[in-house]
Write an enzyme that holds these catalytic residues in place. Structure first.
Site, PDB file in Angstrom:
ATOM      1  N   LYS A  91      55.416  24.865  60.798  1.00  0.00           N
ATOM      2  CA  LYS A  91      54.669  24.582  59.564  1.00  0.00           C
ATOM      3  C   LYS A  91      54.179  23.128  59.567  1.00  0.00           C
ATOM      4  O   LYS A  91      53.054  22.838  59.192  1.00  0.00           O
ATOM      5  CB  LYS A  91      55.558  24.838  58.338  1.00  0.00           C
TER       6      LYS A  91
ATOM      7  N   ASP B  34      54.899  27.849  48.308  1.00  0.00           N
ATOM      8  CA  ASP B  34      55.499  29.117  48.744  1.00  0.00           C
ATOM      9  C   ASP B  34      55.367  30.188  47.647  1.00  0.00           C
ATOM     10  O   ASP B  34      55.658  31.355  47.884  1.00  0.00           O
ATOM     11  CB  ASP B  34      56.992  28.918  49.054  1.00  0.00           C
TER      12      ASP B  34
ATOM     13  N   GLN C  76      62.817  25.150  52.709  1.00  0.00           N
ATOM     14  CA  GLN C  76      63.018  26.221  53.696  1.00  0.00           C
ATOM     15  C   GLN C  76      64.281  27.033  53.369  1.00  0.00           C
ATOM     16  O   GLN C  76      65.355  26.464  53.191  1.00  0.00           O
ATOM     17  CB  GLN C  76      63.120  25.621  55.105  1.00  0.00           C
TER      18      GLN C  76
END
Ligand code: NAD
Length: 291
Positions: free
Chosen positions: A55, A122, A99
């Site tokens: 990412k 997200d 994460q």
């Protein structure tokens, strides 16, 4: 019957990323702002390390600032909460990505909810989920938006189509079903309590499979000509496989995503698109018309 056409997620993701690169450059020229992606990794989980590294690399390649924080596994809930609050207040940070999964003992849901919705790249906070449930504007979870882009690449008209989503998780199945509903598909959500899975899935013009069960879906589950999107990823001794028995379904579906090379590459592309969208929102610039 002819074999299904393969939906090339790698190529579609590459095209999307190229568009994001161009759009980031234009945004930087017109505003002087460099979109920044803050990634938070807690502990040493090898799979998470790989995901975060990819990412960060993708963000840098897209012309964004890579604002990474690697936190010690022993760090407590309150120290992570403080860092998220700092990032939330920092103008250089357009997007915050925590994460998952977090190490045992940490409560991810309450930490995620500290991310302001305009920085929730997200799309996983309660507020973002609520905006999606209402059909209001907001940042949407990356894997389900990637699924939608793959469906759209086939040219199918979703309006009034029968769509079935297998799986109802907060991360994939749930939001995918709401995105399909938003596009006026007639949506059924199947899950682990569904009695006649085959009976349900074989009605689908569009079938999205996110059950996390290797090879769950075979030819008997498929309506001839259907668009089949396989979100599942499983590591085996013979490489990656999905939730769909590809070779079988290839002979019955109209379109199918491979694993790997289907949904997987779309997730990062959508994260980049979300980070730019977040930077735009924070700069008060409306999103451009869809292309
Ligand atoms: P999850 O375990 O949170 O949810 C699975 C869902 O499937 C549940 O709602 C459950 O009810 C349903 N289910 C389980 N067994 C079933 C069965 N036999 N019949 C019908 N429904 C069943 O999983 P998740 O986070 O939604 O992920 C699903 C899969 O997608 C996993 O394989 C995961 O690795 C993969 N995934 C891929 C990406 C990507 O970028 N490609 C991203 C996220 C998840």
């Amino acid at each position: 019957m002819a074999l299904a056409k393969i939906i090339d997620g790698t190529q579609i993701a590459r095209d999307l990323r190229a568009r994001v690169v161009a759009d980031v450059a234009a945004f930087r020229r017109s505003t002087g702002i460099v979109p920044g992606l803050a990634t938070l990794l807690v502990g040493e989980d090898p799979a998470s390390e790989v995901y975060v590294r990819n990412k960060r690399k993708a963000a840098t390649e897209a012309g964004m600032a890579d604002l990474h924080h690697h936190l010690d596994v022993g760090i407590g809930q309150s120290a992570i909460a403080e860092l998220i609050a700092e990032l939330a207040a920092d103008d250089a940070v357009s997007g915050i990505l925590l994460q998952l999964p977090l190490p045992k003992g940490l409560d991810s849901a309450s930490l995620i909810d500290l991310i302001p919705p305009v920085k929730d790249v997200d799309g996983l906070t309660t507020l973002s989920a609520g905006l999606l449930a209402r059909g209001a504007q907001g940042l949407r979870p990356c894997t389900p938006t990637g699924v939608m882009a793959l469906i759209d690449s086939t040219g199918i008209d979703l309006d009034g189509a029968t769509a079935v989503v297998v799986g109802r998780s907060e991360l994939v199945g749930g939001p995918a079903s709401r995105l399909l509903l938003e596009r006026n598909a007639t949506v059924t959500v199947a899950h682990s309590h569904t009695r006649d899975l085959e009976g349900v899935t074989s009605l689908a013009d569009v079938l999205v499979v996110a059950a996390g069960v290797p090879g769950l879906i075979g030819a008997n589950h498929i309506k001839p000509g259907a668009v089949v999107i396989d979100v599942g990823i499983h590591r085996t001794d013979h490489g990656l496989i999905g939730d769909v028995r590809f070779d079988e379904v290839l002979e019955r579906a109209g379109w199918i995503t491979p694993v790997p090379g289907g949904v997987g590459p779309m997730t990062i592309a959508m994260l980049l698109a979300n980070t730019l969208a977040a930077a735009r929102m924070q700069a008060g610039i409306p999103a451009p018309e869809a292309r």
